[in-house]
Design a protein around this motif. Structure first.
Motif, PDB file in Angstrom:
ATOM      1  N   LEU A 293       0.830  -1.205   0.000  1.00 48.24           N
ATOM      2  CA  LEU A 293       0.000   0.000   0.000  1.00 48.24           C
ATOM      3  C   LEU A 293       0.867   1.258   0.000  1.00 48.24           C
ATOM      4  O   LEU A 293       0.586   2.219  -0.730  1.00 48.24           O
ATOM      5  N   ASP A 294       1.934   1.268   0.794  1.00 48.28           N
ATOM      6  CA  ASP A 294       2.823   2.440   0.836  1.00 48.28           C
ATOM      7  C   ASP A 294       3.489   2.674  -0.519  1.00 48.28           C
ATOM      8  O   ASP A 294       3.655   3.833  -0.943  1.00 48.28           O
ATOM      9  N   ARG A 295       3.864   1.606  -1.193  1.00 50.87           N
ATOM     10  CA  ARG A 295       4.452   1.768  -2.534  1.00 50.87           C
ATOM     11  C   ARG A 295       3.430   2.369  -3.490  1.00 50.87           C
ATOM     12  O   ARG A 295       3.757   3.228  -4.317  1.00 50.87           O
ATOM     13  N   TRP A 296       2.181   1.913  -3.379  1.00 50.36           N
ATOM     14  CA  TRP A 296       1.123   2.452  -4.242  1.00 50.36           C
ATOM     15  C   TRP A 296       0.929   3.948  -3.967  1.00 50.36           C
ATOM     16  O   TRP A 296       0.777   4.741  -4.900  1.00 50.36           O
ATOM     17  N   VAL A 297       0.936   4.331  -2.706  1.00 46.98           N
ATOM     18  CA  VAL A 297       0.758   5.739  -2.341  1.00 46.98           C
ATOM     19  C   VAL A 297       1.856   6.594  -2.944  1.00 46.98           C
ATOM     20  O   VAL A 297       1.601   7.666  -3.521  1.00 46.98           O
ATOM     21  N   ARG A 298       3.117   6.142  -2.844  1.00 44.59           N
ATOM     22  CA  ARG A 298       4.231   6.919  -3.405  1.00 44.59           C
ATOM     23  C   ARG A 298       4.119   7.033  -4.927  1.00 44.59           C
ATOM     24  O   ARG A 298       4.411   8.085  -5.516  1.00 44.59           O
ATOM     25  N   LYS A 299       3.655   5.978  -5.563  1.00 49.90           N
ATOM     26  CA  LYS A 299       3.575   5.973  -7.027  1.00 49.90           C
ATOM     27  C   LYS A 299       2.470   6.884  -7.528  1.00 49.90           C
ATOM     28  O   LYS A 299       2.616   7.545  -8.566  1.00 49.90           O
ATOM     29  N   TYR A 300       1.339   6.970  -6.800  1.00 48.79           N
ATOM     30  CA  TYR A 300       0.171   7.698  -7.298  1.00 48.79           C
ATOM     31  C   TYR A 300      -0.100   8.999  -6.522  1.00 48.79           C
ATOM     32  O   TYR A 300      -1.216   9.494  -6.530  1.00 48.79           O
ATOM     33  N   THR A 301       0.943   9.544  -5.895  1.00 46.70           N
ATOM     34  CA  THR A 301       0.798  10.835  -5.205  1.00 46.70           C
ATOM     35  C   THR A 301       0.543  11.944  -6.225  1.00 46.70           C
ATOM     36  O   THR A 301       1.257  12.060  -7.227  1.00 46.70           O
TER      37      THR A 301
END
Length: 367
Positions: A293-301
């Motif tokens: 989830l954290d990786r997804w957040v960084r990618k789609y900020t």
């Protein structure tokens, strides 16, 4: 202090609590009684120990014979004891603190009463009643933790007490009587009295009906109909509501502070096709899923506002919650109570998120 006295002397804590509010430092009559040198001191309009409430485990609940129980809703608010004795009117918190000065309208409404009652103090949606309509649970907090209450706040946050038991009727101690008799006397004494109403009985027959109530978001309190009011005996049983869930979109992420267990995530539902925030939820999933989830957040900020990362509203989450409450400052007009991310629905498109109507239905108790 009361607990220490019960440990130091051969006296029951409940007996000490019943006379405590009639005593003042240095507590001479109280100590003389505890030491056996004097009779028990009088405590007019004092606090009596409350009936305990406990949550049973599912195994114990499954083995319970429900035919001997009645059920009431667990109401949001503060448990209180209403005491009207010897011309004195007192409102006590569940821990035995005298909070009468914070709720003068309740003390005034006791005029003509003579007894001791158990109930829940709640904010009122309007001052009319009975029956009274509960207001937002958080509104009551504005009336608590003060030394005095300004007149403006009395008008802005009206309150009432929803009663469910009666310990004394005049000078008669009713605690040894069965609940069915205490309840009948309570109904006769309180009928039509302003600022007070009665906790309705929930109709249920057997485990299936109890489960249906829980699925509706109701937390029933089970009470034996023939049971006495005995604080040292078997407790009343509060059965937690089944968790309610909603499919929500992830809108933003905020890292956890020093006193927080982890990050929180702003979640929203669809309102007229656009996302509208309804709360901030922690994520208690396994470490691997949280890292993904954290990786997804960084990618789609899409933007940063201090420590908060706004993200593209494209990820659907399953969010469990306890209640839905009104939130006029939010665009959705509603907010989730105690939300928590329970599943990440990686494969669902954004339009699979629930719309605001689902939460509106949850709030009115139809789902």
């Amino acid at each position: 202090v009361r607990t220490a006295l019960a440990a130091a002397f051969p006296a029951d804590l409940g007996a000490i609590e019943e006379v405590w509010h009639g005593q003042t430092p240095p507590y001479g009559p109280l100590l003389a009684w505890l030491e056996g040198r004097a009779p028990r001191p009088e405590a007019p309009a004092g606090f009596r120990p409350l009936m305990p409430v406990r949550a049973p485990d599912e195994t114990a609940l499954a083995g319970l014979d429900l035919s001997g129980y009645r059920a009431e809703r667990q109401w949001p608010g503060r448990r209180v004891q209403v005491v009207a004795e010897a011309g004195r009117h007192r409102l006590y918190s569940g821990s035995g603190d005298d909070i009468s000065i914070l709720f003068p309208e309740i003390a005034a409404a006791m005029e003509g009463l003579d007894g001791v009652f158990d109930g829940v103090l709640m904010a009122a949606a309007d001052p009319d009643g009975p029956p009274c309509r509960p207001g937002p649970p958080e509104a009551l907090e504005r009336r608590l933790g003060r030394k005095t209450v300004p007149r403006r706040l009395l008008a802005e946050v009206p309150v009432f007490v929803r009663l469910f038991d009666m310990l004394f009727d005049g000078g008669e101690d009713m605690r040894a009587l069965p609940l069915r008799q205490r309840r009948a006397r309570l109904e006769a004494r309180i009928a039509g009295r302003p600022r007070f109403d009665l906790s309705p009985r929930l109709a249920f027959e057997g485990p299936d009906a109890l489960d249906a109530l829980r699925r509706q978001g109701v937390s029933p309190v089970l009470k034996p109909v023939d049971g006495p009011y005995r604080p040292g005996g078997p407790p009343w049983l509060v059965v937690g509501a089944a968790p309610r869930t909603v499919r929500a979109l992830l809108l933003a992420a905020r890292p956890g502070g020093v006193r927080e267990a982890g990050p929180s995530y702003s979640v929203g539902v669809l309102r007229d096709g656009a996302p509208a925030a309804v709360g901030d939820a922690p994520c208690r999933l396994a470490a691997g899923e949280r890292e993904r989830l954290d990786r997804w957040v960084r990618k789609y900020t899409t933007g940063r506002y201090g420590p908060v990362r706004a993200v593209e509203p494209a990820l659907v989450l399953e969010v469990a919650f306890d209640e839905v409450r009104p939130a006029p400052r939010r665009k959705a007009g509603l907010a989730l109570e105690r939300p928590e991310i329970t599943r990440i629905l990686w494969d669902l498109p954004p339009d699979a998120a629930d719309d605001l109507e689902r939460l509106t239905v949850n709030r009115t108790g139809q789902a």
